[in-house]
Structure formats: C-alpha cells, structure tokens
Design a protein around this motif. Structure first.
Motif, PDB file in Angstrom:
ATOM      1  N   SER A  75      -7.176  -7.559 -36.421  1.00 39.37           N
ATOM      2  CA  SER A  75      -5.998  -7.697 -35.558  1.00 39.37           C
ATOM      3  C   SER A  75      -4.774  -7.079 -36.215  1.00 39.37           C
ATOM      4  O   SER A  75      -3.922  -6.494 -35.546  1.00 39.37           O
ATOM      5  CB  SER A  75      -5.756  -9.172 -35.223  1.00 39.37           C
ATOM      6  N   LYS A  76      -4.668  -7.182 -37.536  1.00 37.48           N
ATOM      7  CA  LYS A  76      -3.540  -6.573 -38.241  1.00 37.48           C
ATOM      8  C   LYS A  76      -3.615  -5.052 -38.207  1.00 37.48           C
ATOM      9  O   LYS A  76      -2.595  -4.371 -38.048  1.00 37.48           O
ATOM     10  CB  LYS A  76      -3.500  -7.070 -39.686  1.00 37.48           C
ATOM     11  N   VAL A  77      -4.812  -4.508 -38.359  1.00 34.40           N
ATOM     12  CA  VAL A  77      -4.987  -3.063 -38.287  1.00 34.40           C
ATOM     13  C   VAL A  77      -4.497  -2.524 -36.943  1.00 34.40           C
ATOM     14  O   VAL A  77      -3.866  -1.467 -36.868  1.00 34.40           O
ATOM     15  CB  VAL A  77      -6.465  -2.687 -38.518  1.00 34.40           C
ATOM     16  N   LEU A  78      -4.758  -3.272 -35.863  1.00 29.00           N
ATOM     17  CA  LEU A  78      -4.354  -2.842 -34.532  1.00 29.00           C
ATOM     18  C   LEU A  78      -2.940  -3.302 -34.152  1.00 29.00           C
ATOM     19  O   LEU A  78      -2.491  -3.056 -33.037  1.00 29.00           O
ATOM     20  CB  LEU A  78      -5.349  -3.358 -33.491  1.00 29.00           C
ATOM     21  N   GLY A  79      -2.263  -3.991 -35.075  1.00 26.75           N
ATOM     22  CA  GLY A  79      -0.914  -4.461 -34.782  1.00 26.75           C
ATOM     23  C   GLY A  79      -0.876  -5.622 -33.810  1.00 26.75           C
ATOM     24  O   GLY A  79       0.125  -5.850 -33.134  1.00 26.75           O
ATOM     25  N   LEU A  80      -1.953  -6.394 -33.770  1.00 32.72           N
ATOM     26  CA  LEU A  80      -2.073  -7.505 -32.825  1.00 32.72           C
ATOM     27  C   LEU A  80      -2.041  -8.871 -33.501  1.00 32.72           C
ATOM     28  O   LEU A  80      -2.358  -9.877 -32.872  1.00 32.72           O
ATOM     29  CB  LEU A  80      -3.388  -7.378 -32.039  1.00 32.72           C
ATOM     30  N   GLU A  81      -1.640  -8.944 -34.761  1.00 34.31           N
ATOM     31  CA  GLU A  81      -1.745 -10.198 -35.496  1.00 34.31           C
ATOM     32  C   GLU A  81      -0.852 -11.302 -34.944  1.00 34.31           C
ATOM     33  O   GLU A  81      -1.106 -12.485 -35.190  1.00 34.31           O
ATOM     34  CB  GLU A  81      -1.444  -9.989 -36.986  1.00 34.31           C
ATOM     35  N   LYS A  82       0.171 -10.948 -34.177  1.00 37.58           N
ATOM     36  CA  LYS A  82       1.006 -11.982 -33.555  1.00 37.58           C
ATOM     37  C   LYS A  82       0.412 -12.476 -32.238  1.00 37.58           C
ATOM     38  O   LYS A  82       0.909 -13.437 -31.652  1.00 37.58           O
ATOM     39  CB  LYS A  82       2.416 -11.453 -33.322  1.00 37.58           C
ATOM     40  N   LYS A  83      -0.645 -11.810 -31.781  1.00 39.80           N
ATOM     41  CA  LYS A  83      -1.228 -12.138 -30.485  1.00 39.80           C
ATOM     42  C   LYS A  83      -2.623 -12.721 -30.600  1.00 39.80           C
ATOM     43  O   LYS A  83      -2.991 -13.635 -29.852  1.00 39.80           O
ATOM     44  CB  LYS A  83      -1.253 -10.891 -29.603  1.00 39.80           C
ATOM     45  N   ILE A  84      -3.456 -12.209 -31.508  1.00 40.98           N
ATOM     46  CA  ILE A  84      -4.855 -12.647 -31.638  1.00 40.98           C
ATOM     47  C   ILE A  84      -5.238 -12.686 -33.116  1.00 40.98           C
ATOM     48  O   ILE A  84      -4.426 -12.445 -33.993  1.00 40.98           O
ATOM     49  CB  ILE A  84      -5.815 -11.706 -30.881  1.00 40.98           C
ATOM     50  N   GLY A  85      -6.501 -12.984 -33.391  1.00 42.54           N
ATOM     51  CA  GLY A  85      -7.039 -12.892 -34.751  1.00 42.54           C
ATOM     52  C   GLY A  85      -7.404 -14.219 -35.363  1.00 42.54           C
ATOM     53  O   GLY A  85      -8.284 -14.294 -36.212  1.00 42.54           O
ATOM     54  N   ASN A  86      -6.694 -15.287 -34.961  1.00 39.57           N
ATOM     55  CA  ASN A  86      -7.046 -16.639 -35.390  1.00 39.57           C
ATOM     56  C   ASN A  86      -6.480 -17.628 -34.378  1.00 39.57           C
ATOM     57  O   ASN A  86      -5.913 -17.235 -33.350  1.00 39.57           O
ATOM     58  CB  ASN A  86      -6.587 -16.928 -36.829  1.00 39.57           C
ATOM     59  N   PHE A  87      -6.658 -18.903 -34.660  1.00 34.34           N
ATOM     60  CA  PHE A  87      -6.214 -19.927 -33.721  1.00 34.34           C
ATOM     61  C   PHE A  87      -4.876 -20.496 -34.171  1.00 34.34           C
ATOM     62  O   PHE A  87      -4.802 -21.279 -35.122  1.00 34.34           O
ATOM     63  CB  PHE A  87      -7.265 -21.037 -33.616  1.00 34.34           C
ATOM     64  N   GLN A  88      -3.827 -20.065 -33.513  1.00 31.32           N
ATOM     65  CA  GLN A  88      -2.485 -20.572 -33.778  1.00 31.32           C
ATOM     66  C   GLN A  88      -1.771 -20.775 -32.449  1.00 31.32           C
ATOM     67  O   GLN A  88      -1.979 -20.007 -31.500  1.00 31.32           O
ATOM     68  CB  GLN A  88      -1.684 -19.602 -34.651  1.00 31.32           C
ATOM     69  N   VAL A  89      -0.934 -21.782 -32.406  1.00 27.63           N
ATOM     70  CA  VAL A  89      -0.174 -22.053 -31.195  1.00 27.63           C
ATOM     71  C   VAL A  89       0.667 -20.827 -30.842  1.00 27.63           C
ATOM     72  O   VAL A  89       1.339 -20.244 -31.696  1.00 27.63           O
ATOM     73  CB  VAL A  89       0.721 -23.295 -31.383  1.00 27.63           C
ATOM     74  N   GLY A  90       0.608 -20.431 -29.576  1.00 26.47           N
ATOM     75  CA  GLY A  90       1.340 -19.270 -29.101  1.00 26.47           C
ATOM     76  C   GLY A  90       0.507 -18.010 -29.001  1.00 26.47           C
ATOM     77  O   GLY A  90       0.891 -17.056 -28.310  1.00 26.47           O
TER      78      GLY A  90
END
Length: 452
Positions: free
Chosen positions: A375-390
């Motif tokens: 997700s970080k490679v694709l610049g999506l770490e704020k949206k997906i990649g693990n389970f976090q609120v939001g």
C-alpha cells in the motif's frame, strides 16, 4: 464463486480475530476483537469483544462471527502484474528476459488489438486475482487504447481496486507491436481522461513506459510531463536482468546508470514504483531512495527467467518502500501467497551466499510487504493496507479449517501457529470472503461464518 459485488449498502460488524501489519510490528494477531464497517466501506471502530455493546448505531448491520481459528487479514496488494500476459502464465520459461519477450510476450500482447480477445482475457485475470485475495492490483495492459479502457471497465465491474497503465513503447520493438511516439502520448492522455471521467475512487490511471529499452528519451520525457500534469503514478521495470542493463547502457550512454535515465526524464518521484531492481548499483540505490521511488519485488519471475536476486532487506534498510508483485506471467502464479513465499526463499538464498551477519526477511516481513508495504508503494497507506479506523475495509476472511484446505490444523495449534501455517501452506481454498471497500466481491463455497 460469484465475482460481482453486493448491491446492499448496509454496514457490517465482524467479531473474532484479525491479523495485520504495522510499521512497528510486521505481523500482529488480535484476538477477540470487534471491527465495525460503515455503509461507505470504511472502518469506523475497533474494540475488544468483551467491551462491545450493541447500540442503535448498529441497527441494520450484518454481524459476522468468526470461528475460533478463522481470521481476517488485509487484502493483498499486487504491485506488479501484467494483465495481458495471464493467458500464458505457467508456460515458456526456457528463455531469459529479452528473448522471452520476443518469443512469448510481444506476440500475445499484440492480439489485444482485438477488443473481444481483450475482454475475455481481462475478465479471467481480474476474477482469478480476486479469488486469490488480491484486492488491489497494479496492472500493465498493452499499447492498445481501447483494450486498456476495457481493463478499467472490467476492474470497475468486479469492484477490484486497480492501478492501470496503457503500455508505451516506440523503439526496439517488433514492427507488429510498436507505437508512434506522439500517438503513444496522445493515447495515454486519452486513457487518463477516460478513467478520471469514471470518478471511481477504486480505479487509478498510471503512466507505464514498458522499460527504457523500448522507449525513446523523447517519449520518456513526454510521459514524465504527463505524470506531473495529471499528478498520477508512474510504473515501469528497472535493472531486472544484466543483458537489459547493458542494452540500456548502449542506448543511453550519456547517463550514468539505468535509474539515471528515468531520473533525467522526470519519471522518478514519490509516486513512482519500479519492478525488480535486482541489480541496482550503489548510486542507483541512493537515487531511488532520495526520489522516494518504491520497489516492486517480483521473486517468482526473477527465478523463472533467471533475472537475479533482489535484496529487499538491503533496500528496506535504506528506507526504500518495498512491496511484492506476482509479475504474471514472468511469475507463473497469480497468488500473492506464492510471491510471499518466494520472497522468503530469495532472502534465504542471499543469506547463504553472504558472509557476516546478514539477516534474511522472515514470514512476518513478507506478509508486511504483501499488504501494508504494498500500500505504501502505491501511495495508498492512508486508505488501505491494515485495519485502522478511517481506512477502507479491504479484507480477506481466512478459514484454515476449510473442508478442502491444503493443510491441516491440530488441537494443540495456537493461533500463531495457524497463521504461520496459512502463510506457508494455504491457498485460495482457504479464502472464504473477499471485501473491497466494504463490499463483498468474492464468494467461495462453504459456510465461512455465522452472519445475522
């Protein structure tokens, strides 16, 4: 399997175990948890099961109670896959990269000028990757504009999160599969516009020069300009094979190294990710790190066509973002679990050949690369990649006790053992539900959990 997404927009509540990665711990197991997903597909709370209280906030939600050994994981992120090559995956690994492209890849990709052929092939690869738990895929298509549009339509239909690139190649390519430079740029811009007019947050256009061997510097520079103008990602190949590197050196003698060609064309940035990077020199590694460029590690392909061994421990230690790619069809399997295991094997081989205190990656690291790292490679770490609120709920329900499971669990196996067994031995038969942005997109046989 039914591969279409649900029409309902109700929220969901999951009760049981979830497994994910964080920056601090590459594999965390959380038992007796409750995860709430709202109607927009976002995680809106995570709590301990013994503290959870049913309130009016959950009226209309679907409740799913996982069994003792079932668990949720984030959806896999495949950072490098050629959708146009899926039809011949598992064949033709008798040649190294450049000859392999000439004999197998270019003849097949040229067929995608037939939109019917493209639709049939793209339907199969998207469905297959979803069945294997890939909720996000970064696809190379072909040079054909209409066929690449079809790939974006198919991903939208099946509700897969996808980065999609129309391939660019204007030199050193067969006469039946090559583009005019300016038309290549114009078609790329038209594809960007086509995707952006969808206004679908799951589909992202990507600038996709095949590699420096097949692109003139003029084309590379114009593509770099497009990436900046539209503020979109860039994907390509770099330093995969020694013969390829030598070809680039001959084609672009004015540049210090392979990465320097991309850098001078304006194609290296925090929104760029390069596949393979098996043979980076120290100066290239420094440029990749300084530019914020990510690396898609494709170990299965690197083995199959004997390209090299990418040292992701070395790259990660230098703060370079690393994800995993199946690289179908250089890689023979569309399963990220297979890529995960091959990444471990690659690192173990490097450890055997290195002197001193070299620490190979382990299964926890590989799981991180396949999920949060990707997700970080694709610049999506704020949206997906693990389970976090939001974050969006991109997830896979794993059932180690599936009736047709390829591995066995025993009474004395605790959840740590079960998770490790799954990562080393499991396959799509253990994946019972796949969710993208909260929507159920893949339904396997069997009864995975109790839902109310």
């Amino acid at each position: 399997m039914a591969a279409c997404c649900e029409e309902d927009t109700t929220g969901r509540v999951f009760v049981g175990t979830f497994v994910h990665s964080t920056d601090e711990n590459h594999l965390e197991i959380h038992k007796d948890k409750v995860i709430g997903v709202n109607s927009q597909g976002k995680i809106f709370f995570i709590d301990n099961a013994d503290r959870f209280e049913l309130t009016e906030n959950f009226s209309g939600c679907k409740f799913s109670h996982l069994s003792e050994r079932q668990f949720l994981i984030p959806g896999f992120v495949d950072t490098h896959i050629h959708a146009s090559q899926y039809s011949y995956a598992g064949t033709g690994y008798d040649l190294p990269l450049l000859k392999w492209l000439e004999k197998y890849t270019f003849p097949v990709e040229s067929k995608f000028q037939d939109v019917g052929f493209a639709k049939r092939n793209y339907e199969k690869v998207v469905e297959r990757t979803l069945r294997n738990g890939t909720t996000t895929a970064s696809y190379f298509a072909t040079i054909h504009l209409e066929a690449t549009k079809i790939l974006s339509d198919v991903c939208e239909k099946y509700n897969q999160r996808a980065f999609i690139g129309k391939v660019n190649m204007d030199i050193n390519s067969p006469n039946y599969y090559i583009e005019d430079t300016l038309k290549s740029v114009a078609d790329t811009e038209e594809f960007i516009d086509y995707v952006q007019r969808k206004r679908n947050p799951l589909i992202t256009p990507v600038i996709t020069p095949r590699f420096a061997v097949s692109c003139s510097f003029k084309l590379l520079k114009l593509l770099g300009d497009l990436a900046r103008e539209y503020d979109i990602p860039v994907q390509s190949h770099m330093s995969e094979n020694k013969a390829e590197i030598e070809f680039v050196r001959r084609e672009f003698p004015q540049y210090e190294h392979y990465a320097g060609v991309y850098g001078e064309a304006g194609l290296l940035s925090e929104k760029t990710y390069m596949a393979h990077c098996c043979h980076l020199c120290d100066n290239e590694t420094e440029l990749v790190a300084l530019s914020g460029t990510g690396v898609s590690h494709c170990p299965t392909s690197n083995f199959n066509i004997r390209s090299g061994l990418a040292d992701v421990r070395y790259l990660s230690d230098r703060k370079i973002k690393v994800g995993l790619g199946t690289d179908v069809s250089g890689g023979h399997s569309p399963s990220m679990l297979h890529a995960l295991r091959q990444a471990i094997n690659t690192s173990n081989i490097l450890a055997i050949t290195r002197e001193g205190n070299y620490t190979p990656i382990n299964y926890k690291d590989a799981f991180y690369y396949a999920t949060l790292g990707g997700s970080k490679v694709l610049g999506l770490e704020k949206k997906i990649g693990n389970f976090q609120v939001g974050k969006d709920f991109d997830a896979v329900l794993v059932d180690p006790d599936a009736s047709d499971s390829p591995f066995d669990c025993f009474d004395e196996d605790n959840i740590d053992v079960v998770v490790q067994k799954f990562l080393y031995l499991g396959d799509d038969r253990n994946l019972k539900r796949v969710f993208v942005s909260g929507k159920l997109v893949s339904v396997m046989t069997g009864v995975p959990f109790k839902s109310s």
